[in-house]
Design a protein around this motif. Structure first.
Motif, PDB file in Angstrom:
ATOM      1  N   ALA A  48       0.821  -1.217   0.000  1.00  0.00           N
ATOM      2  CA  ALA A  48       0.000   0.000   0.000  1.00  0.00           C
ATOM      3  C   ALA A  48       0.851   1.261   0.000  1.00  0.00           C
ATOM      4  O   ALA A  48       0.436   2.297  -0.532  1.00  0.00           O
ATOM      5  N   TYR A  49       2.047   1.187   0.592  1.00  0.00           N
ATOM      6  CA  TYR A  49       2.901   2.380   0.647  1.00  0.00           C
ATOM      7  C   TYR A  49       3.364   2.794  -0.746  1.00  0.00           C
ATOM      8  O   TYR A  49       3.508   3.983  -1.029  1.00  0.00           O
ATOM      9  N   ALA A 125      16.211   9.540   4.325  1.00  0.00           N
ATOM     10  CA  ALA A 125      14.927  10.248   4.291  1.00  0.00           C
ATOM     11  C   ALA A 125      13.805   9.306   3.850  1.00  0.00           C
ATOM     12  O   ALA A 125      12.709   9.312   4.412  1.00  0.00           O
ATOM     13  N   PHE A 126      14.096   8.487   2.825  1.00  0.00           N
ATOM     14  CA  PHE A 126      13.110   7.525   2.353  1.00  0.00           C
ATOM     15  C   PHE A 126      12.734   6.557   3.472  1.00  0.00           C
ATOM     16  O   PHE A 126      11.560   6.249   3.689  1.00  0.00           O
ATOM     17  N   GLY A 127      13.751   6.080   4.205  1.00  0.00           N
ATOM     18  CA  GLY A 127      13.491   5.168   5.306  1.00  0.00           C
ATOM     19  C   GLY A 127      12.660   5.796   6.407  1.00  0.00           C
ATOM     20  O   GLY A 127      11.777   5.148   6.981  1.00  0.00           O
ATOM     21  N   VAL A 128      12.928   7.064   6.716  1.00  0.00           N
ATOM     22  CA  VAL A 128      12.163   7.757   7.759  1.00  0.00           C
ATOM     23  C   VAL A 128      10.698   7.885   7.352  1.00  0.00           C
ATOM     24  O   VAL A 128       9.793   7.595   8.138  1.00  0.00           O
ATOM     25  N   VAL A 132       7.544   6.105   9.205  1.00  0.00           N
ATOM     26  CA  VAL A 132       6.424   6.881   9.750  1.00  0.00           C
ATOM     27  C   VAL A 132       5.099   6.298   9.260  1.00  0.00           C
ATOM     28  O   VAL A 132       4.152   6.100  10.032  1.00  0.00           O
ATOM     29  N   TRP A 133       5.036   6.006   7.968  1.00  0.00           N
ATOM     30  CA  TRP A 133       3.801   5.455   7.394  1.00  0.00           C
ATOM     31  C   TRP A 133       3.484   4.086   7.980  1.00  0.00           C
ATOM     32  O   TRP A 133       2.354   3.817   8.403  1.00  0.00           O
ATOM     33  N   LEU A 134       4.488   3.195   8.009  1.00  0.00           N
ATOM     34  CA  LEU A 134       4.245   1.834   8.480  1.00  0.00           C
ATOM     35  C   LEU A 134       3.926   1.824   9.975  1.00  0.00           C
ATOM     36  O   LEU A 134       3.067   1.055  10.433  1.00  0.00           O
ATOM     37  N   ASN A 135       4.591   2.662  10.751  1.00  0.00           N
ATOM     38  CA  ASN A 135       4.283   2.761  12.175  1.00  0.00           C
ATOM     39  C   ASN A 135       2.837   3.199  12.378  1.00  0.00           C
ATOM     40  O   ASN A 135       2.133   2.664  13.246  1.00  0.00           O
ATOM     41  N   ASP A 496      -0.119  13.380   5.312  1.00  0.00           N
ATOM     42  CA  ASP A 496       0.428  12.093   4.887  1.00  0.00           C
ATOM     43  C   ASP A 496       1.756  11.904   5.584  1.00  0.00           C
ATOM     44  O   ASP A 496       2.697  12.641   5.350  1.00  0.00           O
ATOM     45  N   PRO A 497       1.880  10.916   6.470  1.00  0.00           N
ATOM     46  CA  PRO A 497       3.107  10.771   7.240  1.00  0.00           C
ATOM     47  C   PRO A 497       4.317  10.520   6.377  1.00  0.00           C
ATOM     48  O   PRO A 497       5.435  10.735   6.797  1.00  0.00           O
TER      49      PRO A 497
END
Length: 637
Positions: A48-49, A125-128, A132-135, A496-497
């Protein structure tokens, strides 16, 4: 290599490699998601991300990271050719060519440094953003529909959900990106350096058989055999890493639990029992750690042996051609460098097997977590519905998980001004009835009528959230004087996180976490709230009025009696339509109990009140009583 045309040639090479990589990567991801378990696990967690329907930014960022990765491969190829030129210049004592190589190195090194820094920032930055989204996804699923509570009724409840949300999410995001880009780099580099080695290698004679370009075939066969053995040696690391995460989380949970119940343990003098429990759980960690060490020793020992053996191969094989002057010193060094890179790239899966093992364990834990949450959604739920401010039960049957009847076809209605007291022997189902009314108990049938909102449940041991005493007093409602904090949290949540949320969080960092902040200052300066102070005095906690804005672990500081009085203050401030009290005065003396119920009757005359308790003194405040007699029997008087 003609360095005058290398800019254009490199651009063409990167474009071609990019197009081929995108197509093959897409097909690979589709195949893994369709035909492998761990591929489906990954896609269920992350699909979904990356959906363009949600946002195009993650795909754009991933495309840029792929470009930077392919650029790194091309730079490695250019450095390989540079080594050839530089060593050839040294062999020929060509000073002009040597200094040209030095100038060329400065250009390549500058590009390499800039590319590496950009790559580091973009990946971080991509990982952050992804984290955030997955959390948020995991946290929302865990909190929504009370999965955090209902999951305990599953046949296999979730162990250590805190670790899965906090640690496994971060590990999943970081390792997914690292391994995926590592695979791309390894495969593309393998193709690029195979071409280099193909052009540099000659005929290899083995047992009288001449093999053209034999060095290329030799390195592939060598690494393939080594990889097969490495996988067989390293396979147990998957389960060992999974157990390591579980045992560490269990040990950490036991330590936290000891801190939470420190006073009870101290009263019981239970240090020996607690110490034995903690040491047994720590022993599991150590036993598993030794198992990982011994297995890793075999795995790393094999990998080191394979790697070191491969160092001298290209020199041995090319030595005869060098001494017969068929190749230059630069060709020899480039051969060794290309052979090493090719061997490293082909060995990527072998060397990274322990990382893949840990990654599989993380996938299994997160998948188990989401599966348990989904299963908790499918548990039966009480049939609750609202009809204004009414509180009524219509033919309600409550059972235990093993289908034993606690209450059989209970029907009643509680009126404002006529509180109801539920009494009965321990285990007769008093608290379970409150759980059913709250919509928490899945094993009940019949209709439950109560307001959807403006309802408050007071338990025997009140919950005091992390924060100030003022926040505990108003819980679960927001403070009336924290508009700034509310604006910050709601603003971050509304965005959007994965896009601009963290950017705004950085802007507000000083406001939120700096001196005089909203969240960390132990004694925050809030506008005067006479209502909160007055309420503390009315529930006979006036000595705490000066500490309203002090942040502390109030659940440990306050006695149970003080916590119960605070809960009554919470009830009086919230003024709900209906309130359900479960042994809410068990730690109070009779005088304080009478005072709390009198305050409730005077300040909340229209609130529907339902209490659970054993004390005979409670009958004075409850004109109606429900007696639970066991076996499903009940009597309303």
């Amino acid at each position: 290599m003609n360095w005058n045309h290398e800019v254009l040639d490199s651009a063409i090479w990167i474009a071609q490699a990019y197009a081929i990589t995108v197509v093959l990567s897409g097909l690979t991801i589709w195949g893994l998601a369709r035909f492998t378990l761990w591929g489906r696990q990954f896609w269920n967690l992350a699909g979904a991300y990356f959906s363009p329907k949600r946002s195009w930014r993650p795909l754009a960022a991933l495309a840029f990271i792929l470009f930077l990765t392919l650029s790194a491969v091309r730079l490695d190829v250019l450095f390989s050719s540079w080594y050839n030129n530089m060593y050839t210049a040294l062999q020929k004592l060509d000073e002009a060519q040597f200094w040209f190589a030095m100038w060329l190195f400065a250009v390549l090194a500058t590009i390499h440094v800039v590319r590496s820094l950009i790559d580091f920032y973009v990946q971080q930055a991509f990982g952050v953003h992804w984290r955030v989204w997955l959390n948020e996804q995991m946290l929302s699923r865990w909190i929504d529909r009370q999965a955090y509570y209902r999951s305990q009724y599953l046949e296999r409840p979730i162990d250590n959900p805190d670790q899965r949300i906090q640690q496994d999410v971060a590990t999943f995001v970081t390792t997914s990106l690292t391994l995926s880009m590592g695979v791309v780099n390894a495969l593309v580099s393998t193709f690029a350096f195979t071409l280099i080695l193909w052009n540099l290698s000659g005929t290899l004679a083995i047992m009288g058989l001449d093999i053209p370009r034999g060095m290329v075939f030799l390195v592939f066969v060598y690494v393939l055999i080594a990889t097969v053995f490495a996988i067989r040696i390293g396979r147990p690391l998957i389960s060992l890493n999974f157990l390591s995460e579980r045992f560490n989380a269990d040990y950490r949970y036991a330590l936290v639990r000891l801190r939470e119940y420190a006073e009870s343990v101290a009263f019981y003098a239970g240090e020996k029992v607690e110490g034995a429990l903690l040491r047994s759980r720590f022993a599991q960690i150590i036993a598993n750690a030794w198992a990982i060490i011994y297995r890793s020793l075999k795995f790393l020992g094999f990998n080191f042996s394979v790697t070191q053996t491969a160092v001298v191969f290209p020199f041995i094989i090319q030595a005869q051609r060098f001494f017969t002057k068929k190749i230059s010193l630069g060709d020899l060094m480039q051969t060794a460098q290309a052979f090493g890179r090719l061997q490293d790239n082909l060995s990527f899966f072998r060397n990274a097997y322990d990382s893949f093992a840990a990654y599989r364990a993380t996938l299994d834990r997160l998948t188990g977590f989401t599966t348990a949450i989904q299963n908790s959604y499918t548990l039966p739920a009480p049939n609750t519905h609202a009809k204004g401010k009414r509180v009524a039960l219509d033919h309600l049957t409550v059972r235990t998980p093993d289908n034993k009847i606690l209450l059989d076809r209970l029907s009643l209605e509680v009126q404002p001004g006529a509180p109801l007291l539920i009494r009965g022997a321990s285990g007769s189902g008093k608290t379970t009835l409150l759980r059913s009314i709250a919509g928490l108990w899945p094993y009940c049938e019949g209709d439950i009528i109560r307001p959807d909102h403006d309802v408050l449940f007071l338990s025997q041991k009140p919950y005091l959230p992390l924060g100030s005493l003022r926040e505990a007093l108003y819980y679960p409602n927001q403070l009336p004087d924290t508009e700034r904090a509310i604006a910050y949290t709601s603003g971050a949540a509304a965005q959007d996180p994965s896009s601009s949320g963290s950017k705004n969080a950085i802007k507000d960092f000083d406001n939120v976490f700096g001196p005089g902040n909203l969240l960390l200052d132990p004694k925050r300066s809030n506008p005067p709230d006479d209502r909160a102070q007055d309420m503390l005095r009315q529930v006979q906690l006036g000595h705490l009025a000066a500490r309203l804005d002090e942040i502390a672990d109030w659940g440990r500081i306050l006695s149970l009696g003080e916590q119960q009085r605070l809960a009554f203050g919470r009830l009086l401030l919230a003024a709900p339509d209906a309130a359900f009290l479960d042994e809410a005065t068990s730690a109070l003396d009779e005088g304080l109990e009478e005072s709390m119920y009198r305050l409730t009757r005077e300040l909340l005359p229209d609130t529907i009140l339902l209490s659970v308790g054993h004390r005979s003194t409670l009958t004075a405040y409850h004109p109606r009583q429900l007696a639970l007699k066991g076996g499903g029997a009940w009597e309303l008087s």
